[in-house]
Design a protein around this motif. Structure first.
Motif, PDB file in Angstrom:
ATOM      1  N   LEU A  61      48.608  34.285  38.697  1.00  0.00           N
ATOM      2  CA  LEU A  61      47.125  34.297  38.739  1.00  0.00           C
ATOM      3  C   LEU A  61      46.811  35.444  39.666  1.00  0.00           C
ATOM      4  O   LEU A  61      45.751  36.183  39.449  1.00  0.00           O
ATOM      5  CB  LEU A  61      46.332  32.906  39.417  1.00  0.00           C
ATOM      6  N   LYS A  62      47.347  35.401  40.832  1.00  0.00           N
ATOM      7  CA  LYS A  62      47.089  36.303  41.676  1.00  0.00           C
ATOM      8  C   LYS A  62      47.238  37.846  41.122  1.00  0.00           C
ATOM      9  O   LYS A  62      46.480  38.783  41.838  1.00  0.00           O
ATOM     10  CB  LYS A  62      48.328  36.652  42.990  1.00  0.00           C
TER      11      LYS A  62
ATOM     12  N   ALA B 140      42.053  36.660  36.042  1.00  0.00           N
ATOM     13  CA  ALA B 140      42.031  35.326  36.596  1.00  0.00           C
ATOM     14  C   ALA B 140      40.766  35.394  37.662  1.00  0.00           C
ATOM     15  O   ALA B 140      40.457  36.363  38.360  1.00  0.00           O
ATOM     16  CB  ALA B 140      43.252  35.298  37.180  1.00  0.00           C
ATOM     17  N   CYS B 141      40.147  34.287  37.891  1.00  0.00           N
ATOM     18  CA  CYS B 141      39.216  34.102  38.837  1.00  0.00           C
ATOM     19  C   CYS B 141      39.521  33.145  39.930  1.00  0.00           C
ATOM     20  O   CYS B 141      40.461  32.374  39.425  1.00  0.00           O
ATOM     21  CB  CYS B 141      37.845  33.840  38.251  1.00  0.00           C
ATOM     22  N   CYS B 142      38.738  33.062  40.869  1.00  0.00           N
ATOM     23  CA  CYS B 142      39.046  32.096  42.096  1.00  0.00           C
ATOM     24  C   CYS B 142      39.045  30.668  41.402  1.00  0.00           C
ATOM     25  O   CYS B 142      39.694  29.836  42.047  1.00  0.00           O
ATOM     26  CB  CYS B 142      37.678  32.303  43.021  1.00  0.00           C
ATOM     27  N   GLU B 143      37.981  30.128  40.466  1.00  0.00           N
ATOM     28  CA  GLU B 143      38.054  29.056  40.017  1.00  0.00           C
ATOM     29  C   GLU B 143      39.558  28.711  39.466  1.00  0.00           C
ATOM     30  O   GLU B 143      39.795  27.232  39.521  1.00  0.00           O
ATOM     31  CB  GLU B 143      36.820  28.908  39.100  1.00  0.00           C
TER      32      GLU B 143
END
Lengths: 137, 137
Positions: free
Chosen positions: A70-71, A76-79
């Motif tokens: 994800l990083k 990708a988002c924070c959620e």
DNA sequence: CTTGACCCTCGTGTGAGCTCCAAGGTTTAC
DNA sequence: GTAAACCTTGGAGCTCACACGAGGGTCAAG
């Protein structure tokens, strides 16, 4: 650049562990020497620490792989990260609940028994485990 | 006398499990037929239930073997059983403590993050895991 | 007499996260 | 130049409690 032993000492893990992480695609050396020695950079040290911290939060290595993916994923988002954390939290609560049940059951067993040198034929713990634990629930 | 399938159904375990328990010396059929079929008696059913109850209290199979041994040892006393239970209780408390730490760490991570569609570069969870989690402790 | 539901033994695989070993090659210190 | 300390790969082993499959024997019903 550090050899595997150096970086292992820096991050307080074993060299074997780092090779294992590599096999599990969690970490890769920045390069290799002509002789094939792995060479790591500062980024690797941060990554290992990331892994260790995540483990302490209850993430498995495959969870951590997801987090690392994800990083480095643009879309990708924070959620996405947050929901992984929440899911992990739920699983841990589930385990906690199971352990609390065990803890209480054991408390009941321990309290039912006065200890001492009575023969095990009369042990209330063994009796409770044998019968359906009705009087213990 | 029951064949393995019958007794397995009665005690709600699989036949494979019973053979495994036998290998682990937790249970033995009372006899065998001429063809080699295992035959169990009522005592076996009680014993299997004992095992299942003990597992629900957190005892491992090797713990349970100890319990069963104590049960059939003349010189054993109630206190021996009780101390096994207390030791098990301590281990469970230890696990509980570890899980509570994880749960709190996760809570902090989750609360530090507002979620939403921010890029993961700015994710406070990932940041906290990467840095030494100072601001989270 | 055959079909299906049982039963047998033996051995392998699972998940998690490493650890350790063997049998070598490389680098460094004296 | 040689010994110690490093590094390499590959693979096995460990814990725990089973599940599963192969390849076969047994038993009851129709």
């Amino acid at each position: 650049m550090y050899t595997i032993g150096k970086v292992a000492a820096l991050a307080d893990v074993s060299a074997d562990t780092l090779r294992y992480y590599e096999k599990e695609r969690l970490i890769t050396p920045a390069s290799r020497t002509a002789a094939g020695y792995r060479l790591y950079n500062e980024e690797a040290v941060r990554r290992i620490r990331f892994i260790k911290h995540a483990q302490r939060c209850g993430f498995t290595l495959s969870d951590i792989q997801e987090l690392l993916t994800l990083k480095h994923t643009e879309s990708a988002c924070c959620e996405d990260v947050r929901s992984l954390a929440i899911e992990k939290k739920l699983r841990i609560e589930h385990k906690l609940k199971a352990l609390r049940v065990m803890s209480c059951a054991l408390d009941d067993l321990i309290q039912s028994c006065e200890g001492g040198e009575q023969a095990t034929d009369d042990c209330s713990i063994l009796a409770a485990l044998e019968n359906s634990m009705q009087e213990v629930s």
